[in-house]
Every structure is written in structure tokens, then in C-alpha cells.
Write an enzyme that holds these catalytic residues in place. Structure first.
Site: not given
Ligand SMILES: *Cc1c(COP(=O)(O)O)cnc(C)c1O
Length: 404
Positions: A121, A198, A201, A224, A362
Site C-alpha cells: 500500500h 502491516d 487488511q 477495517k 493505493c
């Protein structure tokens, strides 16, 4: 078994109409919807105990402080962090990454190397580029293959005693690929590099165990995982959080202040300058409670069913190509219709009440890799249904007819 009718009743927004049609919300990878249980927590905060925390002797302040710190404990338990003070509450994934990047500016030397992946991202590319400019460190990229998977042999070759940091997303937001983070972390540690994952997601789909992963930093956003926007977290191992300098100066993060010298507060307050998003933190805890009550195994099983069904149905459409075809992926389907711009498909689908994301998500480097301007991305959550996927398939067929 997941009872989707019962679950859908928890989400007021799912019964609204868009352009006269029942809403089909397939933009879950951008942000998730909020159940009544979490909305109630937000209303309760502002209705009953809104106050600043950590410094008041009065009842409201103590109630707010207790709930905020309880939420931190919920987050700690959810991610299995060793200590609650290893959970830093931030405004979200982007801020968490910037906090770590800022801290490493004082640790890195010229010629040190940082490894990121081709699947990142933008929020996981740009802060490292800024860090490299500041320090003279060098950015290396793990390449990807046509299935949308990382080339792990190349990763092994990139690692050396110059590598100080590795930054990879757990699951790609553009393609849904689940990256082999266990092996990425293990190999990085062999050369003495720290690893930041990260998880923005991944957290809607899996329940990460930061101790079992032995990861140095793990970041995510509440919005999220059925929580509100503007709140998220940074997990960091105690030794790293102690080593990194504060990110912002202000109230809350100090121990003693004089004009000669300021000493910093201990963890986690050292990284939490100013009045935090108190209500958001409490709602973040409530959102994790909500998802845990359903159970992440149940959620994953159901979403995998949606993914398999959606993939099969969409591939029935001639000229439709799916990007991101790894066997290890979550319920994200990125696709294009031959000769048709993704933006046009997204616009027509919206007229039919179907919310998808179009564009580069992104993650422009991925689009450059496939040599496409972007994709249409349908991302499914546990509150979606096969009937909604049928509506999407009909919508895409109709769009194809109108646009070709
Ligand atoms: C959503 C997302 C982000 C950005 O999260 P913010 O809440 O906007 O800070 C970063 N990385 C991935 C993989 C994401 O899905």
C-alpha cells in the site's frame, strides 16, 4: 455455521437503498461497516461519560480512563501481546507506520538497507522513501509474480547484514494475497533485521498472534474491523518501543517538564501525546469483542466460501480477468473486463446499488506490474451473501453489454 440473516440485522446500514436499489456493499477492503453493538458504545460514551482521561480525579474521567485502558487490554489479548503497554493507540495504520519510520531515522546509518515488498500500500512505501532520503539508507523491493505472490527466493537473496528493516503487508489490499509472513520474519531475524507487518487488511479475516509470529511491530486500523475511523494501533516489542524516540511532543507523553530538560513518560504514554481518540479507542475494543463473539474461524470459513463462489461466478463472464490468483488469498477479487475501463464499470454498478472500489487501490506499483490503469475490486466481509454476489455478477454482465 454463520447465520448471515442474524448478522446482517446487526448492521443498520445494510438495509438502506442506494439509487433505489438495495445496497450491496463490496468495498470492505477500504472500510468495514459498523454493527449496532459498536454504534451503541459510541453513543453511550458521548451520552454518559465523555471526559478527558488519565488526569482527572472526578468520576467521569475515571470511568472514561477505565474503559479506555480496558480497551487496550482487549486489544492486547486479541493480538496476544505480552504487555498492555506494548499496544500504542494511534490514529490508524498510516500513523503507526510513520511513527516507526520516524523512530528509525535516529537508528539507521548511510548504506543500511530497508526491504519492502512489491505488494505494498502507498502508506507502506512513502514513509520509507522519506526515511531513506533522511538517512541515506537504501530501499530494496521484493518482486512479485503474475499470481500476485512475493518471490521468496529473491527475498532471501536481498537479505544481508546490511538489512536493518523489513516491511511487508500481511495481506495485500489490492489483490488479497496472504503473504508468508512467518518465513519473512524468521529469515529477517537471522540477519538481525527488525520486521514491521502491516496488518490492516489481515485483521478483518484472521487473528494474528504477535508472540507466536515473533514480529517486532504489527499495525492495523479499527475501521477495517467494524470499528470507527481515526483509531488504530501499533504493537511493538517492549525492547523496540523503549529504543525508539517519541514521535510527537505534547501533553500525556511527559514525565517532568522544565525549560532545561523534559523526561518522557513510560510506555505506552511516551507515544501517545495529547488527548487521544478516547471514544474511538473504546469502540475499537468493542469492535474486536463483536468479531470475536462470532469467531475468526467461523468468519474465515464463511468468507472462503464467498470467495470461491464469487470467483467461479465472475469467471463465467467472457473477457473477465482476475488479478491476484494465489491459492493463499482472502475474499478480495480484483478484476477487469477486456477493453473496458474499470472506472466505467464501477460507475454503472453504483447505479445498481453495488459499491465496489475502482482504481489503483493505493498500490500503483502493482498496477504498473500488470500494465493496467487499475481494477474493479469487490471485497467481501462476513456480512455479505451469495445473493449479493449474484447481484454483482448480473451487474457486471449488464455493464459489459452497455459499455462494449
Ligand atoms: C487500509 C490499509 C492501509 C491504510 O490504513 P489507514 O486506516 O488509511 O491508515 C494500509 N495498508 C493496508 C494493507 C490497508 O489495507
Amino acid at each position: 455455521m454463520l447465520d448471515s440473516n442474524k448478522i446482517r440485522a446487526d448492521f443498520p446500514i445494510l438495509s438502506r437503498k442506494v439509487n433505489g436499489k438495495p445496497l450491496v456493499y463490496f468495498d470492505n477492503a477500504a472500510t468495514s461497516q459498523t454493527p449496532q453493538q459498536v454504534i451503541d458504545v459510541i453513543v453511550d460514551y458521548y451520552s454518559n461519560y465523555n471526559a478527558n482521561i488519565h488526569r482527572g480525579v472526578h468520576t467521569l474521567s475515571q470511568e472514561a480512563t477505565d474503559k479506555y485502558e480496558n480497551a487496550r487490554n482487549t486489544i492486547q489479548t486479541h493480538f496476544n501481546a505480552k504487555h498492555a503497554y506494548e499496544i500504542i493507540l494511534t490514529s490508524g495504520t498510516t500513523e503507526s507506520i510513520n511513527l516507526v519510520a520516524h523512530g528509525f531515522a535516529s537508528i539507521l546509518d548511510k548504506g543500511d538497507e530497508i526491504i519492502v515488498s512489491a505488494l505494498e500500500h502507498h502508506s507502506n512505501i512513502v514513509p520509507w522513501q522519506i526515511l531513506c532520503e533522511k538517512t541515506g539508507a537504501i530501499l530494496k523491493v521484493i518482486p512479485m509474480n503474475l499470481e500476485g505472490e512475493l518471490e521468496m527466493d529473491s527475498y532471501s537473496e536481498l537479505l544481508s547484514d546490511k538489512t536493518k528493516l523489513v516491511f511487508v503487508n500481511h495481506i495485500s489490499n489490492a489483490l488479497g494475497t496472504i503473504n508468508p509472513i512467518e518465513s519473512i520474519i524468521e529469515q529477517a531475524h537471522k540477519v538481525g533485521a527488525a520486521v514491521l507487518i502491516d496488518g490492516a487488511q489481515a485483521c478483518p479475516h484472521v487473528k494474528p498472534d504477535v508472540q507466536a509470529l515473533d514480529v517486532d511491530f504489527y499495525v492495523t486500523s479499527a475501521h477495517k474491523v467494524c470499528g470507527p475511523t481515526g483509531i488504530g494501533m501499533l504493537y511493538g516489542k517492549e525492547e523496540w518501543l523503549t529504543k525508539l524516540p517519541p514521535y510527537q511532543g505534547g501533553g500525556e507523553m511527559i514525565d517532568e517538564v522544565s525549560f532545561e530538560k523534559t523526561t518522557y513518560a513510560g510506555l505506552p504514554h511516551k507515544f501517545e501525546a495529547g488527548t487521544p481518540n478516547i471514544c474511538g479507542g473504546i469502540a475499537f475494543g468493542a469492535a474486536l469483542d463483536y468479531m470475536n463473539a462470532i469467531g475468526f474461524d467461523t468468519i474465515a470459513e464463511y468468507e472462503n466460501e464467498l470467495l470461491a463462489y464469487g470467483t467461479k461466478r465472475l469467471l463465467e463472464i467472457e473477457g473477465l480477468k482476475i488479478y491476484g490468483t494465489s491459492k493463499n488469498k482472502t475474499s478480495v477479487i480484483s478484476f477487469n473486463l477486456k477493453g473496458i475501463h474499470p472506472y466505467d464499470v464501477g460507475t454503472l454498478l453504483d447505479k445498481m446499488g453495488i459499491a465496489v472500489r475502482t482504481g489503483h487501490h493505493c498500490a500503483q506499483p502493482i498496477m504498473t506490474f500488470y500494465n493496467i490503469p487499475g481494477t474493479v475490486r469487490a471485497s467481501f466481509a462476513f456480512y455479505n451473501t451469495k445473493e449479493e454476489i449474484d447481484a454483482l455478477v448480473e451487474g457486471v454482465k449488464k455493464s459489459k453489454m452497455m459499455l462494449s
